[in-house]
Design a protein around this motif. Structure first.
Motif, PDB file in Angstrom:
ATOM      1  N   ASP A 298       0.949  -1.130  -0.052  1.00 23.62           N
ATOM      2  CA  ASP A 298       0.111   0.117  -0.141  1.00 23.62           C
ATOM      3  C   ASP A 298       0.951   1.276   0.064  1.00 23.62           C
ATOM      4  OD1 ASP A 298      -2.260  -1.747   0.201  1.00 23.62           O
ATOM      5  OD2 ASP A 298      -2.757  -1.154   2.256  1.00 23.62           O
ATOM      6  N   GLU A 299       1.950   1.324   0.725  1.00 23.09           N
ATOM      7  CA  GLU A 299       2.691   2.398   0.749  1.00 23.09           C
ATOM      8  C   GLU A 299       3.552   2.695  -0.616  1.00 23.09           C
ATOM      9  OE1 GLU A 299       2.740  -0.087   2.875  1.00 23.09           O
ATOM     10  OE2 GLU A 299       2.032   1.018   4.612  1.00 23.09           O
ATOM     11  N   VAL A 300       3.948   1.831  -1.497  1.00 27.04           N
ATOM     12  CA  VAL A 300       4.253   2.142  -2.977  1.00 27.04           C
ATOM     13  C   VAL A 300       3.175   2.606  -3.753  1.00 27.04           C
ATOM     14  CG1 VAL A 300       5.104   0.913  -4.828  1.00 27.04           C
ATOM     15  CG2 VAL A 300       5.938   0.037  -2.578  1.00 27.04           C
TER      16      VAL A 300
ATOM     17  N   ARG B 172      -6.758  -7.360  -5.533  1.00 24.62           N
ATOM     18  CA  ARG B 172      -6.813  -6.598  -4.639  1.00 24.62           C
ATOM     19  C   ARG B 172      -5.782  -5.405  -4.873  1.00 24.62           C
ATOM     20  NH1 ARG B 172      -8.641 -10.566  -1.115  1.00 24.62           N
ATOM     21  NH2 ARG B 172      -6.679 -11.166  -0.688  1.00 24.62           N
ATOM     22  N   ILE B 173      -4.502  -5.752  -5.244  1.00 22.97           N
ATOM     23  CA  ILE B 173      -3.331  -4.783  -5.586  1.00 22.97           C
ATOM     24  C   ILE B 173      -3.985  -3.872  -6.747  1.00 22.97           C
ATOM     25  CG2 ILE B 173      -1.122  -4.611  -6.369  1.00 22.97           C
ATOM     26  CD1 ILE B 173      -0.678  -7.173  -4.876  1.00 22.97           C
ATOM     27  N   VAL B 174      -4.427  -4.548  -7.836  1.00 21.68           N
ATOM     28  CA  VAL B 174      -5.007  -3.782  -8.887  1.00 21.68           C
ATOM     29  C   VAL B 174      -6.193  -2.677  -8.546  1.00 21.68           C
ATOM     30  CG1 VAL B 174      -6.078  -3.863 -11.192  1.00 21.68           C
ATOM     31  CG2 VAL B 174      -4.364  -5.498 -10.696  1.00 21.68           C
ATOM     32  N   GLU B 175      -7.199  -3.444  -7.748  1.00 21.64           N
ATOM     33  CA  GLU B 175      -8.220  -2.209  -7.473  1.00 21.64           C
ATOM     34  C   GLU B 175      -7.682  -1.140  -6.448  1.00 21.64           C
ATOM     35  OE1 GLU B 175     -11.209  -2.238  -8.756  1.00 21.64           O
ATOM     36  OE2 GLU B 175     -10.394  -3.672 -10.011  1.00 21.64           O
ATOM     37  N   LYS B 176      -6.699  -1.415  -5.650  1.00 23.55           N
ATOM     38  CA  LYS B 176      -6.147  -0.429  -4.777  1.00 23.55           C
ATOM     39  C   LYS B 176      -5.355   0.760  -5.420  1.00 23.55           C
ATOM     40  CE  LYS B 176      -4.752   1.079  -0.813  1.00 23.55           C
ATOM     41  NZ  LYS B 176      -5.522   1.654   0.381  1.00 23.55           N
ATOM     42  N   ALA B 177      -4.663   0.135  -6.628  1.00 21.42           N
ATOM     43  CA  ALA B 177      -3.929   1.046  -7.273  1.00 21.42           C
ATOM     44  C   ALA B 177      -4.840   1.879  -8.106  1.00 21.42           C
ATOM     45  CB  ALA B 177      -2.856   0.394  -8.401  1.00 21.42           C
TER      46      ALA B 177
ATOM     47  N   ASN C 123      -5.894   7.271 -13.840  1.00 19.02           N
ATOM     48  CA  ASN C 123      -5.467   6.870 -15.170  1.00 19.02           C
ATOM     49  C   ASN C 123      -4.244   6.075 -15.120  1.00 19.02           C
ATOM     50  OD1 ASN C 123      -7.224   8.721 -16.267  1.00 19.02           O
ATOM     51  ND2 ASN C 123      -6.003  10.393 -15.557  1.00 19.02           N
ATOM     52  N   ILE C 124      -4.155   5.064 -14.011  1.00 18.99           N
ATOM     53  CA  ILE C 124      -3.013   4.290 -14.083  1.00 18.99           C
ATOM     54  C   ILE C 124      -3.330   3.179 -15.068  1.00 18.99           C
ATOM     55  CG2 ILE C 124      -3.898   2.696 -12.328  1.00 18.99           C
ATOM     56  CD1 ILE C 124      -1.114   2.380 -11.312  1.00 18.99           C
ATOM     57  N   ALA C 125      -2.183   2.809 -15.588  1.00 22.20           N
ATOM     58  CA  ALA C 125      -2.224   1.621 -16.719  1.00 22.20           C
ATOM     59  C   ALA C 125      -1.208   0.416 -16.193  1.00 22.20           C
ATOM     60  CB  ALA C 125      -1.587   2.206 -17.983  1.00 22.20           C
ATOM     61  N   PHE C 126      -1.663  -0.679 -16.695  1.00 19.65           N
ATOM     62  CA  PHE C 126      -0.962  -1.969 -16.383  1.00 19.65           C
ATOM     63  C   PHE C 126      -0.201  -2.682 -17.446  1.00 19.65           C
ATOM     64  CE2 PHE C 126      -4.097  -1.023 -12.888  1.00 19.65           C
ATOM     65  CZ  PHE C 126      -3.325  -1.115 -11.678  1.00 19.65           C
TER      66      PHE C 126
ATOM     67  N   VAL D 169      -7.462 -10.789 -17.097  1.00 15.42           N
ATOM     68  CA  VAL D 169      -7.204  -9.866 -18.173  1.00 15.42           C
ATOM     69  C   VAL D 169      -8.388  -9.267 -18.239  1.00 15.42           C
ATOM     70  CG1 VAL D 169      -6.892  -9.922 -20.801  1.00 15.42           C
ATOM     71  CG2 VAL D 169      -5.727 -11.640 -19.327  1.00 15.42           C
ATOM     72  N   GLU D 170      -9.666  -9.561 -18.134  1.00 13.59           N
ATOM     73  CA  GLU D 170     -10.792  -8.772 -18.646  1.00 13.59           C
ATOM     74  C   GLU D 170     -11.129  -7.814 -17.353  1.00 13.59           C
ATOM     75  OE1 GLU D 170     -13.814 -11.891 -18.936  1.00 13.59           O
ATOM     76  OE2 GLU D 170     -13.654 -11.770 -21.066  1.00 13.59           O
ATOM     77  N   LYS D 171     -10.713  -8.375 -16.228  1.00  8.46           N
ATOM     78  CA  LYS D 171     -10.814  -7.419 -15.023  1.00  8.46           C
ATOM     79  C   LYS D 171     -10.057  -6.084 -15.076  1.00  8.46           C
ATOM     80  CE  LYS D 171     -13.324  -9.965 -11.541  1.00  8.46           C
ATOM     81  NZ  LYS D 171     -13.998 -11.270 -12.388  1.00  8.46           N
TER      82      LYS D 171
END
Length: 229
Positions: free
Chosen positions: A32-34, A74-79, A85-88, A111-113
Motif C-alpha cells: 500500500d505504501e508503494v 486487490r492490488i490492482v483495485e487499490k492502485a 489513469n493508471i495503466a498496467f 485479463v478482462e478485469k
C-alpha cells in the motif's frame, strides 16, 4: 535502511528529473505504501508492470508464487482507486503443467478485469532441472498453443480498446527517438508508457529526451499516432 516507497519519495525530490518509472518482478513487492507513493509523487508515472503469470490460485500455489488471484486483484483495485489513469502491463504464462480449462478461464477473467495495456504472453516450455519439468501432468503442445491464442487475442483486443479512448487527446510525450526514414517523425512514450509515433513542427531541433505535448490522431493495437501541438 529505506523502503522502496521511501526511495520513490526521495527520488521524486531530485531537481531536473521529470519522470520516474520502475519495474517489479513480483506482486509481493507492491505494498500500500508503494501505491500511496505513486499517488503522491508527481514525477512517478501512472504505470505499473505487475506480472500475474496466471489467474488460477491453484496454479499460482503450484508455481510457488505466494499470492492468490484475489490477492492480485486487490492490488490492482487499490492502485486504480488511488492513482487516477493508471495503466498496467503484465506477464502471462499459458500451459503450465496441470493447467485445466477452468484455470485458463481464471486467467482470462483477470485479463478482462484488469484490462492490461500490454501483456508479455508466452507458452510454458519444459526446462530441465526445474521442479515443473518433473511434473507428470504436462500439457500437450497443440492445446497449449490453442490456449495461448485465446489469451493473446483477448489481450490485443483490450489493448486496442484502451488505445481508442485517447483519440483526439493531448498527451505529454517523452521523446525517445527519431524515424530512420522520415525526419519529421519521432517516437516517444506517454506517462502510461504508451508508444506514440508523431510528427513535429521543427524536426531540426534537438528533441531527444525532452517533453512535449502531442495530439493523438490515430490509435492502433500497440501504438498511437499523433502530431505536435
Amino acid at each position: 535502511r529505506m523502503t522502496f516507497a521511501e526511495l520513490l519519495r526521495a527520488v521524486n525530490e531530485i531537481d531536473g528529473l521529470e519522470r520516474i518509472r520502475f519495474m517489479t518482478s513480483h506482486p509481493k513487492d507492491i505494498s500500500d505504501e508503494v501505491i500511496y507513493a505513486m499517488r503522491d509523487c508527481d514525477k512517478v508515472c501512472e504505470f505499473l508492470h505487475l506480472p500475474v503469470q496466471c489467474g488460477s490460485t491453484k496454479l499460482l500455489k503450484k508455481m510457488n508464487r505466494h499470492y492468490s488471484k484475489e490477492d492480485y486483484l486487490r492490488i490492482v483495485e487499490k492502485a486504480k482507486a488511488e492513482v487516477p489513469n493508471i495503466a498496467f502491463s503484465t506477464d502471462i504464462m499459458v500451459g503450465f503443467p496441470g493447467e485445466t480449462e477452468e484455470d485458463l478461464l481464471d486467467t482470462i477473467d483477470v485479463v478482462e478485469k484488469v484490462k492490461y495495456d500490454n501483456a508479455f504472453t508466452f507458452i510454458y516450455s519444459k526446462r530441465e532441472g526445474t521442479p515443473a519439468a518433473k511434473m507428470e501432468d504436462q500439457i500437450p503442445e497443440d492445446i497449449k498453443h490453442k490456449r495461448f491464442n485465446r489469451v493473446l487475442e483477448l489481450v490485443n483486443e483490450i489493448s486496442k480498446e484502451n488505445n481508442t479512448t485517447h483519440q483526439d487527446e493531448v498527451v505529454e510525450i517523452l521523446v525517445e527517438g527519431k524515424s530512420k526514414t522520415d525526419d519529421t517523425k519521432f517516437t516517444g512514450r506517454t506517462r502510461q508508457n504508451k508508444l506514440v509515433n508523431f510528427t513535429v513542427k521543427n524536426p531540426e531541433a534537438n528533441l531527444l529526451g525532452t517533453l512535449m505535448n502531442v495530439k493523438i490522431t490515430e490509435s492502433n493495437t500497440f501504438s498511437l499516432v499523433g502530431e505536435e501541438v
